[in-house]
Scaffold this motif. Sequence first.
Motif, PDB file in Angstrom:
ATOM      1  N   GLY A   1     -18.878   6.345  19.480  1.00 28.46           N
ATOM      2  CA  GLY A   1     -17.546   7.191  19.780  1.00 28.46           C
ATOM      3  C   GLY A   1     -17.723   8.501  19.710  1.00 28.46           C
ATOM      4  O   GLY A   1     -18.509   9.032  18.750  1.00 28.46           O
ATOM      5  N   SER A   2     -17.316   9.646  20.430  1.00 33.01           N
ATOM      6  CA  SER A   2     -17.185  10.771  20.428  1.00 33.01           C
ATOM      7  C   SER A   2     -16.128  11.505  21.278  1.00 33.01           C
ATOM      8  O   SER A   2     -15.657  11.031  22.078  1.00 33.01           O
ATOM      9  N   ASP A   3     -15.866  12.663  20.680  1.00 32.74           N
ATOM     10  CA  ASP A   3     -14.954  13.380  21.133  1.00 32.74           C
ATOM     11  C   ASP A   3     -14.708  15.160  21.014  1.00 32.74           C
ATOM     12  O   ASP A   3     -15.778  15.179  19.946  1.00 32.74           O
TER      13      ASP A   3
ATOM     14  N   SER B   1     -17.657   5.789  26.186  1.00 31.35           N
ATOM     15  CA  SER B   1     -17.491   7.036  26.798  1.00 31.35           C
ATOM     16  C   SER B   1     -17.913   6.740  28.173  1.00 31.35           C
ATOM     17  O   SER B   1     -18.962   6.091  28.539  1.00 31.35           O
TER      18      SER B   1
ATOM     19  N   MET C   1     -21.454  16.438  21.682  1.00 31.72           N
ATOM     20  CA  MET C   1     -21.807  15.628  20.942  1.00 31.72           C
ATOM     21  C   MET C   1     -22.927  16.051  19.924  1.00 31.72           C
ATOM     22  O   MET C   1     -23.880  16.716  20.241  1.00 31.72           O
TER      23      MET C   1
ATOM     24  N   ALA D   1     -18.748  12.715  16.358  1.00 27.81           N
ATOM     25  CA  ALA D   1     -19.332  11.493  16.802  1.00 27.81           C
ATOM     26  C   ALA D   1     -19.133  10.557  15.540  1.00 27.81           C
ATOM     27  O   ALA D   1     -19.217  10.805  14.498  1.00 27.81           O
TER      28      ALA D   1
ATOM     29  N   SER E   1     -12.974  10.038  17.585  1.00 30.32           N
ATOM     30  CA  SER E   1     -14.304   9.551  17.843  1.00 30.32           C
ATOM     31  C   SER E   1     -14.302   8.134  17.190  1.00 30.32           C
ATOM     32  O   SER E   1     -14.851   7.206  17.768  1.00 30.32           O
TER      33      SER E   1
ATOM     34  N   ARG F   1     -22.575  13.364  27.608  1.00 30.53           N
ATOM     35  CA  ARG F   1     -23.116  12.470  26.842  1.00 30.53           C
ATOM     36  C   ARG F   1     -24.118  11.339  27.088  1.00 30.53           C
ATOM     37  O   ARG F   1     -25.344  11.232  26.299  1.00 30.53           O
TER      38      ARG F   1
ATOM     39  N   GLU G   1     -12.959  13.954  14.954  1.00 33.80           N
ATOM     40  CA  GLU G   1     -13.524  12.865  14.073  1.00 33.80           C
ATOM     41  C   GLU G   1     -12.749  11.693  14.236  1.00 33.80           C
ATOM     42  O   GLU G   1     -13.291  10.568  14.491  1.00 33.80           O
TER      43      GLU G   1
ATOM     44  N   SER H   1     -16.880  19.267  17.993  1.00 32.27           N
ATOM     45  CA  SER H   1     -17.207  18.084  18.695  1.00 32.27           C
ATOM     46  C   SER H   1     -17.643  17.022  17.641  1.00 32.27           C
ATOM     47  O   SER H   1     -17.965  17.715  16.479  1.00 32.27           O
TER      48      SER H   1
END
Length: 206
Positions: A81-83, A18, A189, A120, A63, A23, A60, A118
């Motif tokens: 990874g994160s979203d 990212s 996150m 991760a 991510s 983050r 998820e 959120s």
Amino acid sequence: MMSPAPTPNSAPRLILASKSASRRAMLDAAGVPYEAIPADIDERGIERGLSQSSPPEIAEALSVAKAAALAAQHSDALVLGSDSLVVAGGKRFDKPGSREEASDHLRFFSGKTLKLHSAAALVRGDTCVWAAPSLARLEVRELSEDFIQHYLTEEWPEVGSTVGVFRIEAMGVQLFKSIEGDQFTVLGMPLLPLLDALREEGVLLA
């Protein structure tokens, strides 16, 4: 027999998939060693394939997809990874593509509660070793048109990279009446469970 504590030479290499400033700031403040390499994936295409999935499942899955994209290129690393995604009034919102679209989002958010999902994930090689979603609820106050335009004058284009059109650590805090949930979830996150997972993977000392 206890495993030896990780050292700078023995701890797994961690990559954050990212370019998110919030983050990176969370990991920096928590003392997590990492390097940042943005993932290049078709987020909207992945979302279209998940049209029947719930918001936390989508967050998820994105991510995992971000982490997996880089893990395939860096087999020696553990990839994070994160979203985040926002749901308001029964609608799911992506990042605004323009200031005009950001204005439309804020008008819609006015007086509503945002559900901020959120997530991760940690991927090594072709295996997701850990993933977790989290949820925060943010009650938006009634926003005047004057405020919306002043806000975007101050915060655009930075908030263009955020799904809720806000940076809670900046002027975005003025959007809300109340917030329910973990502050790290709001920042994008689920940090506390992530830190547990990083300890399990030997990135951090237990």
